[in-house]
Enzyme design. Structure first.
Site, PDB file in Angstrom:
ATOM      1  N   ARG A  99       8.891 -23.878  48.799  1.00 15.50           N
ATOM      2  CA  ARG A  99      10.186 -23.435  49.278  1.00 15.50           C
ATOM      3  C   ARG A  99      11.290 -24.365  48.785  1.00 15.50           C
ATOM      4  O   ARG A  99      11.112 -25.556  48.626  1.00 15.50           O
ATOM      5  CB  ARG A  99      10.145 -23.416  50.812  1.00 15.50           C
ATOM      6  CG  ARG A  99      11.442 -23.006  51.478  1.00 15.50           C
ATOM      7  CD  ARG A  99      11.226 -22.819  52.976  1.00 15.50           C
ATOM      8  NE  ARG A  99      12.508 -22.666  53.655  1.00 15.50           N
ATOM      9  CZ  ARG A  99      13.093 -23.627  54.355  1.00 15.50           C
ATOM     10  NH1 ARG A  99      12.523 -24.800  54.470  1.00 15.50           N
ATOM     11  NH2 ARG A  99      14.250 -23.412  54.946  1.00 15.50           N
ATOM     12  N   LYS A 145       1.742 -31.572  56.242  1.00 15.21           N
ATOM     13  CA  LYS A 145       1.606 -30.263  55.615  1.00 15.21           C
ATOM     14  C   LYS A 145       0.234 -30.102  54.983  1.00 15.21           C
ATOM     15  O   LYS A 145      -0.197 -30.894  54.162  1.00 15.21           O
ATOM     16  CB  LYS A 145       2.695 -30.079  54.553  1.00 15.21           C
ATOM     17  CG  LYS A 145       2.702 -28.688  53.912  1.00 15.21           C
ATOM     18  CD  LYS A 145       3.936 -28.496  53.059  1.00 15.21           C
ATOM     19  CE  LYS A 145       3.994 -27.135  52.411  1.00 15.21           C
ATOM     20  NZ  LYS A 145       5.249 -26.914  51.675  1.00 15.21           N
ATOM     21  N   ARG A 151      13.867 -30.554  60.726  1.00 15.46           N
ATOM     22  CA  ARG A 151      13.044 -31.734  60.920  1.00 15.46           C
ATOM     23  C   ARG A 151      12.892 -32.029  62.406  1.00 15.46           C
ATOM     24  O   ARG A 151      13.843 -31.945  63.148  1.00 15.46           O
ATOM     25  CB  ARG A 151      13.677 -32.955  60.229  1.00 15.46           C
ATOM     26  CG  ARG A 151      13.706 -32.854  58.712  1.00 15.46           C
ATOM     27  CD  ARG A 151      12.319 -33.015  58.116  1.00 15.46           C
ATOM     28  NE  ARG A 151      12.323 -32.926  56.673  1.00 15.46           N
ATOM     29  CZ  ARG A 151      12.121 -31.802  55.989  1.00 15.46           C
ATOM     30  NH1 ARG A 151      11.912 -30.674  56.651  1.00 15.46           N
ATOM     31  NH2 ARG A 151      12.117 -31.794  54.679  1.00 15.46           N
TER      32      ARG A 151
END
Length: 323
Positions: A120, A186, A322
């Site tokens: 992204r 992630k 965040r």
């Protein structure tokens, strides 16, 4: 000397994870020791941690199961759609765009490695051979791109269900709009790219990148905290081709369901895995940084955030979030 020898040929020889001497490799492949060294250097340049030990030879720290289109296809649920496997591509998304005009619906493209993989907002996705799963699926919709709002959320739910159907991953969550995370790190990402008219029809390319193994060098290159399935799962890594088939099956089934039911069919699944719900967030967007608390998603898949006592919604293509 054998012509056309490549790094892919060498990786097949090292895939079991056993040490093999340069002399043995040269004999098996009918090439010189210098050619072996050249392709060892090529594999290392691609990010594979090929080890060399005097008296033992070359080896990988672990066994690698190379992608096999026949094995993946055999493990897929009907109805069948084509599966294309490549050694190296710029990206599976770009390859799917090149063949989209003639490819049947739900065609899948996989690559052992990518030279220009992306996530992204244009971030690079690092993908050495055998150390991840990079795949893309094609889906045609009669509606326009606006009707696909929330598709990345739905595909994240499908990917999470595919993984938990194969192994146990303590702490697996979804981070809006398109990341699978474990303890804030992630593990995988979803990329949706759509081509077509505003009011339809359109063609969507759904890309998924999953980290199976990350070396310390790759960890340093990634621009955010990351983890891999070898670290996150509570058991041995699933077979790579079976896992690829499981992911493709779930993405394909999810795309068909999204076409008929929309995001509502995936809302509960996302809510159970939502890593931002109830969490203090900082939203970076056109208005600068804003601070609030995550409150799930709305019917379009937009993130709901409570800021100064009121609920605002933000879309994934305009902001970064965040915790």
């Amino acid at each position: 000397m054998k012509q056309g020898f490549s790094a892919q040929d060498l990786l097949r020889q090292l895939a079991r994870g056993d040490a093999v001497s340069g002399e043995a490799l040269a004999g098996r492949l009918g090439i010189t020791r210098a050619a072996i060294w050249k392709q060892i250097a090529a594999l290392r340049a691609m990010g594979l941690p090929v080890q060399a030990r005097t008296g033992a030879g070359y080896r990988l720290p672990w066994a690698v199961e190379l992608l096999d289109a026949q094995a993946i296809t055999a493990a897929l649920a009907p109805p069948a759609a084509p599966v294309h496997v490549h050694w190296q591509l710029d990206s599976t998304q770009d390859e799917l765009a090149r063949i989209a005009a003639s490819a049947p619906d739900l065609t899948a493209v996989l690559a052992e490695s990518q030279s220009a993989g992306r996530g992204r907002r244009g971030r690079d996705w690092h993908s050495p051979p055998g150390m991840g799963l990079m795949l893309s699926c094609l889906k045609r919709f009669s509606s326009g791109p606006a009707a696909l709002s929330g598709l990345s959320v739905a595909m994240g739910v499908c990917a999470a269900q595919a993984l938990t159907g194969m192994t146990t991953i303590p702490g697996l969550q979804l981070k809006w709009p398109n990341d699978l995370v474990v303890s804030g790190h992630k593990l995988a990402g979803i990329l949706i790219e759509v081509d077509g008219e505003y009011d339809g029809p359109c063609v969507a390319r759904i890309g998924l990148g999953l980290n199976l193994r990350l070396t310390p060098e790759l960890q340093q290159q990634v621009q955010q905290p990351a983890t891999d399935l070898a670290t996150a799962c509570a058991a041995a890594l699933p077979e790579r081709n079976r896992l690829a088939a499981q992911l493709i099956d779930h993405l394909r089934a999810g795309l068909r369901r999204f076409e008929h039911e929309g995001l509502a069919a995936f809302a509960d699944g996302f809510a159970r895995l939502d890593s931002l719900a109830g969490q203090p967030l900082t939203i970076h967007g056109p208005q600068g940084a804003q601070h609030g608390t995550g409150c799930g998603i709305d019917e379009r898949g937009a993130l709901r955030v409570e800021i100064d006592g009121r609920i605002v919604t933000v879309l994934g293509d305009k902001v970064s979030v965040r915790r």
